[in-house]
Scaffold this active site. Structure first.
Site, short mmCIF file in Angstrom:
data_model
loop_
_atom_site.label_atom_id
_atom_site.label_comp_id
_atom_site.label_asym_id
_atom_site.label_seq_id
_atom_site.Cartn_x
_atom_site.Cartn_y
_atom_site.Cartn_z
N THR A 28 24.96 -11.50 13.31
CA THR A 28 24.91 -10.73 14.54
C THR A 28 24.63 -11.65 15.71
OG1 THR A 28 24.17 -8.72 13.41
CG2 THR A 28 23.65 -8.90 15.76
N GLY A 29 25.25 -11.36 16.85
CA GLY A 29 24.97 -12.13 18.05
C GLY A 29 26.21 -12.76 18.64
N SER A 30 26.04 -13.40 19.79
CA SER A 30 27.18 -13.91 20.54
C SER A 30 27.92 -15.03 19.82
CB SER A 30 26.72 -14.39 21.92
OG SER A 30 25.73 -15.40 21.79
N ASP A 85 25.75 -17.11 10.41
CA ASP A 85 25.02 -16.43 11.48
C ASP A 85 24.52 -17.45 12.49
OD1 ASP A 85 23.90 -14.36 12.92
OD2 ASP A 85 22.51 -13.73 11.34
N ASP A 88 18.30 -18.32 17.17
CA ASP A 88 17.72 -18.48 18.51
C ASP A 88 17.05 -19.84 18.66
OD1 ASP A 88 18.36 -15.77 19.37
OD2 ASP A 88 16.85 -15.14 17.90
N GLY A 99 16.46 -13.01 15.55
CA GLY A 99 16.07 -11.63 15.78
C GLY A 99 15.81 -11.25 17.21
N GLY A 101 17.97 -10.43 19.07
CA GLY A 101 18.88 -9.29 19.24
C GLY A 101 18.41 -8.06 18.47
N GLU A 107 19.23 -9.17 8.71
CA GLU A 107 19.66 -10.57 8.61
C GLU A 107 18.90 -11.29 7.50
OE1 GLU A 107 20.95 -11.50 13.25
OE2 GLU A 107 18.88 -11.82 12.61
#
Length: 248
Positions: A28-30, A85, A88, A99, A101, A107
């Protein structure tokens, strides 16, 4: 190069590791979005076949469906061949903060069930110690008694200079708690000088607090980290069988 271009470079490098027939953990994420788009493209072209993915969030589930990635879950596939994945933060030992996000629980469950967990980042995510960016280290908590749980977290770190924490709220509404896919809240921890001490002990202490569901420190889970550099090059850090970290 723009940061989004760097994310795309790292994501495509990770997707090169995917083989037909694999069960994949879908991040998940950009940065992970670029991996999803690339996987969908390769599936449509017939380069990859018999792929199934396990999404780490509802947002990822929707995106994966939109690009044509077949989906499954951990109940049907309790062993994941490869998870891809973002992160950060990444420290020199390949420990992560994830996390921000809000998807840390799913995850960690999926990536913890993976034979290989490949992390894709640009070089701005590298830190000397976790929490070193000054940004949030998330802790997912149940809504019932959240303020009580947050008080316990505060007392756990009340001796740490520069420590602070707050309940995460919805953007534009400071009175509305942010709610995870699991219908929980998130308490964000902030460390002015990063997290000092034994990370495993700190992890255990957080998880022993009643009301805490999970935290965003991913310790010892990543098998490799693909780092896109500003010059357009890529560095790959791998964890060897003896635990040593090798860069190439």
């Amino acid at each position: 190069m723009a940061q989004d271009d760097l994310k795309r470079i790292a994501a495509h490098r990770a997707v090169d590791l995917v083989e037909s027939g694999m069960v994949l953990g879908l991040g998940t994420g950009s940065t992970a979005v670029h991996a999803l788009d690339r996987l969908g493209e390769l599936i449509r072209r017939g380069v990859l076949r018999d792929i199934v993915g396990i999404p780490t969030s509802k947002k990822t589930e929707a995106h994966a469906r939109s690009v044509g990635i077949p989906l499954t879950d951990l109940n049907a596939n309790p062993v994941v061949d490869l998870s891809i994945d973002g992160a950060d933060e990444v420290d020199p030992h390949l420990n992560l903060v994830k996390g921000r996000g809000g998807s840390l629980l799913r995850e960690k469950m999926i990536e913890g069930a993976s034979r290989r967990f490949v992390v894709i980042v640009d070089e701005t995510k590298m830190v000397n110690r976790l929490g070193g960016s000054g940004l949030a280290v998330p802790v997912e908590v149940i809504p019932f008694g959240w303020n009580f749980t947050m008080g316990k977290l505060r007392r756990l770190f009340d001796h740490v200079e520069g420590f602070d924490l707050k309940l995460r709220t919805e953007a534009g509404d400071e009175k509305a708690p942010s709610v995870t896919d699991n219908s929980n809240y998130v308490v964000d921890l902030f460390f002015e000088n990063g997290i000092r001490g034994d990370l495993e002990e700190i992890s255990d202490a957080i998880l022993k607090i009643v009301g805490v569901v999970e935290h965003g420190m991913f310790l010892g889970l990543a098998t490799s980290v693909i780092i896109a550099r500003k010059d357009g090059g890529v560095t790959v850090m791998k964890k060897e069988a003896d635990g040593k970290i090798m860069a190439g």
